[in-house]
Design an enzyme around this catalytic site. Structure first.
Site, PDB file in Angstrom:
ATOM      1  N   THR A 179      -2.277  15.631 -17.996  1.00  0.00           N
ATOM      2  CA  THR A 179      -3.246  16.336 -18.829  1.00  0.00           C
ATOM      3  C   THR A 179      -3.520  17.711 -18.216  1.00  0.00           C
ATOM      4  O   THR A 179      -3.452  17.855 -16.999  1.00  0.00           O
ATOM      5  CB  THR A 179      -4.544  15.497 -18.831  1.00  0.00           C
ATOM      6  OG1 THR A 179      -4.247  14.261 -19.461  1.00  0.00           O
ATOM      7  CG2 THR A 179      -5.696  16.183 -19.515  1.00  0.00           C
ATOM      8  N   ARG A 207      -4.135   4.619 -29.454  1.00  0.00           N
ATOM      9  CA  ARG A 207      -4.975   4.666 -28.256  1.00  0.00           C
ATOM     10  C   ARG A 207      -5.530   6.081 -28.033  1.00  0.00           C
ATOM     11  O   ARG A 207      -4.806   7.067 -28.112  1.00  0.00           O
ATOM     12  CB  ARG A 207      -4.148   4.224 -27.044  1.00  0.00           C
ATOM     13  CG  ARG A 207      -4.890   4.292 -25.708  1.00  0.00           C
ATOM     14  CD  ARG A 207      -4.521   5.531 -24.921  1.00  0.00           C
ATOM     15  NE  ARG A 207      -5.114   5.518 -23.576  1.00  0.00           N
ATOM     16  CZ  ARG A 207      -5.066   6.541 -22.732  1.00  0.00           C
ATOM     17  NH1 ARG A 207      -4.455   7.652 -23.083  1.00  0.00           N
ATOM     18  NH2 ARG A 207      -5.631   6.464 -21.539  1.00  0.00           N
ATOM     19  N   VAL A 208      -6.822   6.164 -27.795  1.00  0.00           N
ATOM     20  CA  VAL A 208      -7.467   7.431 -27.479  1.00  0.00           C
ATOM     21  C   VAL A 208      -7.941   7.376 -26.030  1.00  0.00           C
ATOM     22  O   VAL A 208      -8.590   6.414 -25.624  1.00  0.00           O
ATOM     23  CB  VAL A 208      -8.678   7.691 -28.408  1.00  0.00           C
ATOM     24  CG1 VAL A 208      -9.338   9.024 -28.089  1.00  0.00           C
ATOM     25  CG2 VAL A 208      -8.250   7.651 -29.872  1.00  0.00           C
ATOM     26  N   GLY A 209      -7.582   8.400 -25.254  1.00  0.00           N
ATOM     27  CA  GLY A 209      -8.031   8.472 -23.865  1.00  0.00           C
ATOM     28  C   GLY A 209      -9.294   9.313 -23.740  1.00  0.00           C
ATOM     29  O   GLY A 209     -10.001   9.529 -24.729  1.00  0.00           O
ATOM     30  N   ASP A 210      -9.570   9.782 -22.539  1.00  0.00           N
ATOM     31  CA  ASP A 210     -10.820  10.504 -22.318  1.00  0.00           C
ATOM     32  C   ASP A 210     -10.764  11.973 -22.728  1.00  0.00           C
ATOM     33  O   ASP A 210     -11.812  12.579 -22.961  1.00  0.00           O
ATOM     34  CB  ASP A 210     -11.224  10.419 -20.840  1.00  0.00           C
ATOM     35  CG  ASP A 210     -10.192  11.070 -19.925  1.00  0.00           C
ATOM     36  OD1 ASP A 210      -8.985  10.762 -20.076  1.00  0.00           O
ATOM     37  OD2 ASP A 210     -10.573  11.895 -19.079  1.00  0.00           O
ATOM     38  N   THR A 230      -8.911  14.625 -15.456  1.00  0.00           N
ATOM     39  CA  THR A 230      -7.555  14.125 -15.668  1.00  0.00           C
ATOM     40  C   THR A 230      -7.392  12.825 -14.891  1.00  0.00           C
ATOM     41  O   THR A 230      -7.753  12.744 -13.720  1.00  0.00           O
ATOM     42  CB  THR A 230      -6.493  15.138 -15.206  1.00  0.00           C
ATOM     43  OG1 THR A 230      -5.206  14.498 -15.257  1.00  0.00           O
ATOM     44  CG2 THR A 230      -6.740  15.630 -13.787  1.00  0.00           C
ATOM     45  N   GLY A 233      -7.497   7.376 -18.340  1.00  0.00           N
ATOM     46  CA  GLY A 233      -8.523   7.674 -19.332  1.00  0.00           C
ATOM     47  C   GLY A 233      -9.546   6.588 -19.579  1.00  0.00           C
ATOM     48  O   GLY A 233     -10.738   6.878 -19.762  1.00  0.00           O
TER      49      GLY A 233
END
Lengths: 326, 326
Positions: A179, A207-210, A230, A233
């Site tokens: 990231t 999927r969604v990360g941070d 980074t 997540g």
């Protein structure tokens, strides 16, 4: 670099991801190329600041340079998901008024950070996702990029390796969360933070990360600090990492202590690998990480620059205003 | 209600949304029906707790009752987006280990809270969205619900009204954010929180509000408190409302003071309309809102129950252990 005239001192710090990478796996050429792009990115952002531009524009500019490079997992160079496609996330926030914008799972936007910025400036919303976010982009006259633009052989081979070893543990070099992000302070004393990513290789199920989550991957508040994260997540979401640091600073803790506490104690105890870049309104910089390395670069308020990858590399400026702490 | 045997005292608080609603616009029948479902929901959750069930199961149960009712904007009864479809969000978190699960923009899941729970228990991820989240649901043997199930005439007429007045200010009764949520404390002293919503009527561009965002709409930590929020989502994201309250409690502030500060000072100053339900590990309950009303109900540690809508309704228990503060 210290051609600043008038206003508050400016500073910028960027990251290109953190993770476990053995020096032996990194070729000299690849390392040199990465350092070169980090340098270009931080200088491009710093130039925006010294010319009197906003921290928001500096953050977007620095991130755009890394998105346009195939060496980072954002924009060009984004990883492939399990379907062999790209789903990119980005977010940006400004500390003056807590305005924020974010996009998740866009596939046809060359610079996702620009779309996050547009969501912030030209919509009533903070977060848009998927096809809807791209419909918003079309209305805002964004060009839809051919998905082929995001193809890189490096990431394609990485996906094939992961798929081949799917039932086994992931290849070590896939534990690098590359990231990208930037945090800056401008002449008006305003902080901003931004983050952009292709997510995780072989990711499934939307999927969604941070990275697109305001509070987790990105946060900025002139009353405390600005942070871009980074790492793994899911942990960064559960521990609300960016805001976690900012609120501690708001309630009186130093930036260095708050960032270190969250990254090297709270996250480390939970086995949440990664790091952050952070800056307070005085331009103090902190960039702790609990992984083997973190691509990072900065120009502090004294104009001193650093470009680093590994843990044992000293960043300059630790004794000056605009401290750089690990 | 106080048939508790062994273990810590249990408590539960739920909400069915907050907003601006004039009593004159509410029929007696509608009000009675809403109060009835709130009562059923909070009792169903409380029964889980008194039988020794987990706070997570109690929260999911209470939310399921409201999702199954057409009177709330979650599950059956969800609002329509601009395309005349439903995009529902839900999240859940448990305070013991900070495990969390969340889904955004699912269209064919009868009880989105169950899918959020499944993401928490049976995936490596925290947040899944859209078609990918539904693919995960299929693999987990969820039945895909016919989209027609979510149709209610009330919400359809609401969409037509909003579309007709699109260029004008929204109808007053559309300023009601009828997201649902629950927070509970079980016999083992574990907190949990959950939230479920259909989002905002006539929403566009894949807009994501605070409900599926861990930290914004939902947070739970046994070391501080558990919170579920309802309101103007963009503000709740920018101020990281749920975690904002929890971290203040962790750092020493009382639950009542922290919840009131965030809702009636920070959010109010920003014109961020809405409210929260919150509970600390002792079972103290707080449910502040800065809007005209909030659908809410609770059973505190002494077994006292409340079901309320308007600001001037007193909730019982303010002088007992398991305080109910506004």
């Amino acid at each position: 670099m210290s051609d600043q005239v008038g206003g508050s001192p400016v500073a910028i710090v960027i990251h290109g991801g953190a993770g476990t990478i053995a020096r032996a796996r990194m070729t000299d050429e690849m390392e040199a190329n990465i350092r070169q792009v980090l340098k270009e990115s931080v200088h491009a952002g710093h130039r925006v600041l010294t010319k009197g531009g906003s921290s928001t524009d500096a953050v977007a500019k620095a991130i755009r340079v890394m998105e346009d490079s195939p060496l980072f997992n954002a924009g060009k160079g984004s990883v492939f998901n399990a379907d062999g496609k790209h789903e990119m996330d980005a977010s940006i926030m400004e500390g003056q008024d807590l305005n924020a914008g974010s996009v998740a799972a866009v596939s046809r936007i060359k610079n996702p950070i620009d779309l996050a910025l547009k969501v912030m400036t030209d919509s009533e919303h903070v977060m848009l996702m998927g096809a809807g976010a791209e419909e918003f982009a079309r209305r805002q006259k964004f060009t839809m990029t051919d998905p082929g633009y995001f193809h890189t052989d490096f990431r394609w081979q990485q996906l094939q390796r992961i798929k081949a070893r799917e039932t086994a543990k992931q290849d070590q070099d896939d534990q690098w969360f590359s990231t990208v992000g930037a945090v800056a302070l401008d002449r008006n004393g305003n902080l901003a933070a931004g983050t952009s990513t292709g997510g995780t290789s072989n990711k499934r199920w939307g999927r969604v990360g941070d990275s697109p989550i305001i509070g987790a991957g990105t946060y900025a508040d002139n009353n405390s600090c600005a942070v871009s994260a980074t790492g793994h997540g899911e942990f960064f979401i559960r521990y609300v990492v960016a805001y976690n640091i900012c609120q501690r600073v708001e309630l009186g803790m130093s930036l260095a202590k708050a960032a270190d506490l969250v990254v090297n104690q709270i996250l480390l105890d939970a086995n949440g690998e990664g790091g952050v870049i952070a800056m307070d309104p005085k331009g103090n910089i902190s960039m702790p990480f609990n992984s083997e390395g973190m691509y990072r670069a900065s120009v502090n308020t004294a104009g001193e620059q650093s470009v680093s990858i590994y843990r044992d590399e000293a960043d300059p400026g630790t004794t000056l205003t605009g401290n750089v702490d690990h």
